[in-house]
Design a protein around this motif. Structure first.
Motif, PDB file in Angstrom:
ATOM      1  N   GLY A   1       0.725   3.711  -3.429  1.00 60.58           N
ATOM      2  CA  GLY A   1       0.127   5.036  -3.411  1.00 60.58           C
ATOM      3  C   GLY A   1      -1.165   4.985  -2.492  1.00 60.58           C
ATOM      4  O   GLY A   1      -1.767   5.966  -2.202  1.00 60.58           O
TER       5      GLY A   1
ATOM      6  N   GLY B   1      -1.091  14.632  -4.826  1.00 60.23           N
ATOM      7  CA  GLY B   1       0.236  14.028  -5.343  1.00 60.23           C
ATOM      8  C   GLY B   1       1.335  15.161  -5.237  1.00 60.23           C
ATOM      9  O   GLY B   1       2.315  14.789  -5.574  1.00 60.23           O
TER      10      GLY B   1
ATOM     11  N   HIS C   1       7.603  10.246   7.971  1.00 57.01           N
ATOM     12  CA  HIS C   1       7.780   9.944   6.576  1.00 57.01           C
ATOM     13  C   HIS C   1       8.842   9.223   6.473  1.00 57.01           C
ATOM     14  O   HIS C   1       8.975   8.100   5.615  1.00 57.01           O
TER      15      HIS C   1
ATOM     16  N   LYS D   1      -0.542   7.554   1.408  1.00 55.61           N
ATOM     17  CA  LYS D   1      -0.062   8.872   0.893  1.00 55.61           C
ATOM     18  C   LYS D   1       0.718   9.690   1.705  1.00 55.61           C
ATOM     19  O   LYS D   1       0.577   9.598   2.893  1.00 55.61           O
ATOM     20  N   LYS D   2       1.694  10.080   1.190  1.00 49.87           N
ATOM     21  CA  LYS D   2       2.631  10.840   1.920  1.00 49.87           C
ATOM     22  C   LYS D   2       2.359  12.535   1.361  1.00 49.87           C
ATOM     23  O   LYS D   2       1.909  12.775   0.434  1.00 49.87           O
ATOM     24  N   HIS D   3       2.993  13.380   2.201  1.00 50.43           N
ATOM     25  CA  HIS D   3       3.015  14.946   1.665  1.00 50.43           C
ATOM     26  C   HIS D   3       4.234  15.660   1.947  1.00 50.43           C
ATOM     27  O   HIS D   3       4.290  16.757   1.750  1.00 50.43           O
TER      28      HIS D   3
ATOM     29  N   ASP E   1       0.793  -1.366   0.057  1.00 57.51           N
ATOM     30  CA  ASP E   1       0.046  -0.066  -0.045  1.00 57.51           C
ATOM     31  C   ASP E   1       0.940   1.252  -0.024  1.00 57.51           C
ATOM     32  O   ASP E   1       0.563   2.290  -0.405  1.00 57.51           O
ATOM     33  N   TYR E   2       1.861   1.051   0.516  1.00 55.80           N
ATOM     34  CA  TYR E   2       2.899   2.362   0.528  1.00 55.80           C
ATOM     35  C   TYR E   2       3.484   2.584  -0.713  1.00 55.80           C
ATOM     36  O   TYR E   2       3.646   3.468  -1.474  1.00 55.80           O
TER      37      TYR E   2
ATOM     38  N   SER F   1      -7.667   5.431   0.923  1.00 56.62           N
ATOM     39  CA  SER F   1      -6.484   6.006   1.382  1.00 56.62           C
ATOM     40  C   SER F   1      -6.296   6.040   2.744  1.00 56.62           C
ATOM     41  O   SER F   1      -7.061   6.281   3.587  1.00 56.62           O
TER      42      SER F   1
ATOM     43  N   TYR G   1      -3.312   8.383   5.351  1.00 55.58           N
ATOM     44  CA  TYR G   1      -2.198   9.375   5.050  1.00 55.58           C
ATOM     45  C   TYR G   1      -1.181   9.508   5.998  1.00 55.58           C
ATOM     46  O   TYR G   1      -1.557   9.323   7.568  1.00 55.58           O
TER      47      TYR G   1
ATOM     48  N   ALA H   1      -1.800  15.472  -0.387  1.00 53.32           N
ATOM     49  CA  ALA H   1      -1.469  14.201  -0.374  1.00 53.32           C
ATOM     50  C   ALA H   1      -2.484  13.597  -1.595  1.00 53.32           C
ATOM     51  O   ALA H   1      -1.861  12.733  -2.578  1.00 53.32           O
ATOM     52  N   ASP H   2      -3.669  13.941  -1.767  1.00 56.93           N
ATOM     53  CA  ASP H   2      -4.440  13.421  -2.888  1.00 56.93           C
ATOM     54  C   ASP H   2      -4.165  13.924  -4.160  1.00 56.93           C
ATOM     55  O   ASP H   2      -4.419  13.348  -5.031  1.00 56.93           O
TER      56      ASP H   2
END
Length: 415
Positions: A117, A391, A212, A120-122, A113-114, A205, A207, A388-389
């Protein structure tokens, strides 16, 4: 959709938890960890900051330091300071700060899942920091510390969590360093575990809120182990890593403020005049002034606080990045006026988490260490999720989550 699973946590017996638990590895330096651990041989710092077992000045990246982490992890298990649960569980972890409680579900998140995507990362990650945490995961064959996730609000999970919260917790203590309350419950009911798994499976998703580098390291080590195992099936424990997942609306994000050493050759009057091109500037006097809303900033300069309000047209509320006050201040003040272009590398700027308060900004300026301070209105969790959504990546030093997760309450072994 998000895949999670319960796990056999390795954790301290109740009577040892307050001696084992610690702050996360990345919120204090080696000497602070050495001081906090003191003569407590049960402190988790001996595993997550094992350089404290060596002479002061020993690099935390020395190979012998990583080896000591693994030795100490085994020692903690041999002595019974950490014990593995006989069965798989989910866990609930609650933190209370200033009268407000947030409840997290401790789960194992899915490495794939990482990679694809769903998680999700920011923020950008640095390879050297990833590699440091990867070495730590490899040598211990475990996720010693959890990562910090947010998930969209969910009424079913909220009711389940509150049902457990009405019962006596497994752990319940006030951490001496932060003064916040930390509680922990074990979920043993198969029906409740199935409900949690099912509700997460319906979420498009998850978050990353904080951690990170730990997330990247945990996932990358899991992916390594997949490739190294010729008999890989996909259900092995290394396919998962430990996370504490909180409902997004419960999380507290504090302001993350800036202090700057010089005005780039400008006088105070010239600096304020330059600001007035893009901001409405109001002198608020000598009492501390805190930003009250989005697109409002506080400046501390020459003993006075100023309210800066970004003028229309200087930001784009329809752009997930352009709407952020960290972006506005970086573009229009730090870059345009002060010529500070790289917040990660510039030696002219420093950052102060909001837990320290605006009094800390005033102190650092009044001491002469810094020339001016800039306080920002906090980023919202919704803004983080929107970025994050989309991208996109947030500007550096944008978020300060508080309270921090305590480490040592539960550990996930990769085999």
């Amino acid at each position: 959709m998000a895949t999670i699973k319960p796990f056999r946590g390795i954790r301290p017996p109740r009577q040892y938890v307050e001696q084992v638990e610690s702050r996360p590895y990345d919120v204090l330096d080696s000497e602070e960890a050495r001081a906090e651990a003191g003569d407590n041989e049960m402190s988790l710092y001996h595993i997550i900051k094992p350089e404290i077992d060596f002479a002061p000045g020993t690099s935390e990246y020395d190979p012998k330091v990583y080896e000591r982490a693994a030795q100490n992890f085994q020692k903690f298990q041999d002595k019974g300071w950490l014990l593995q649960d006989a069965d798989e569980h989910y866990y609930i972890y609650a933190q209370t700060m200033n009268g407000k409680t947030q409840y997290g579900l401790v789960v194992c998140a899915y490495v794939d899942d990482y990679m694809n995507g769903v998680i999700k990362k920011h923020e950008l990650t640095r390879r050297d920091k990833e590699e440091d945490r990867m070495k730590h995961v490899r040598v211990n064959n475990a996720n010693i510390e959890p990562v910090f996730f947010a998930y969209p609000d969910n009424q079913v999970l909220d009711q389940l969590i509150l049902r457990y919260a009405s019962t006596a917790p497994e752990y319940d203590f006030i951490a001496p360093v932060d003064g916040f309350r930390h509680q922990f419950w074990v979920i043993s009911s198969q029906e409740d575990m199935d409900t949690i798994t099912r509700e997460f499976a319906a979420m498009p998703s998850l978050y990353i809120a904080d951690g990170h580098h730990r997330s990247a390291a945990a996932a990358l080590v899991g992916a390594e182990k997949q490739k190294q195992n010729p008999d890989h099936k996909g259900d092995e424990e290394y396919n998962y890593f430990m996370a504490v997942c909180f409902q997004a609306s419960q999380l507290t994000i504090l302001d993350y403020n800036r202090v700057v050493k010089d005005l780039n050759g400008l006088t105070s009057e010239q600096f304020v005049e330059a600001l007035s091109q893009d901001f409405e500037v109001r002198d608020m006097g000598t009492d501390i002034y805190k930003p009250q809303r989005l697109h409002e900033f506080s400046l501390y300069l020459d003993g006075h606080w100023y309210c800066l309000t970004a003028r229309p047209g200087t930001f784009d509320d329809n752009d997930p990045i352009g709407v952020l006050d960290v972006d506005i201040s970086s573009r229009l003040i730090l870059d345009k006026i002060l010529d500070i272009k790289d917040l990660r590398s510039s030696k002219r700027i420093d950052f102060v988490g909001g837990l320290r308060g605006l009094e800390e900004l005033r102190r650092r300026v009044d001491s002469g260490e810094m020339r001016m301070a800039l306080a920002l209105y906090p980023v919202s969790m919704q803004q983080i999720m929107d970025i994050a959504d989309s991208g996109k990546i947030m500007p550096p030093k944008a978020t300060w989550f508080e309270p921090k997760l305590r480490s040592g309450l539960v550990i996930h072994k990769l085999s």
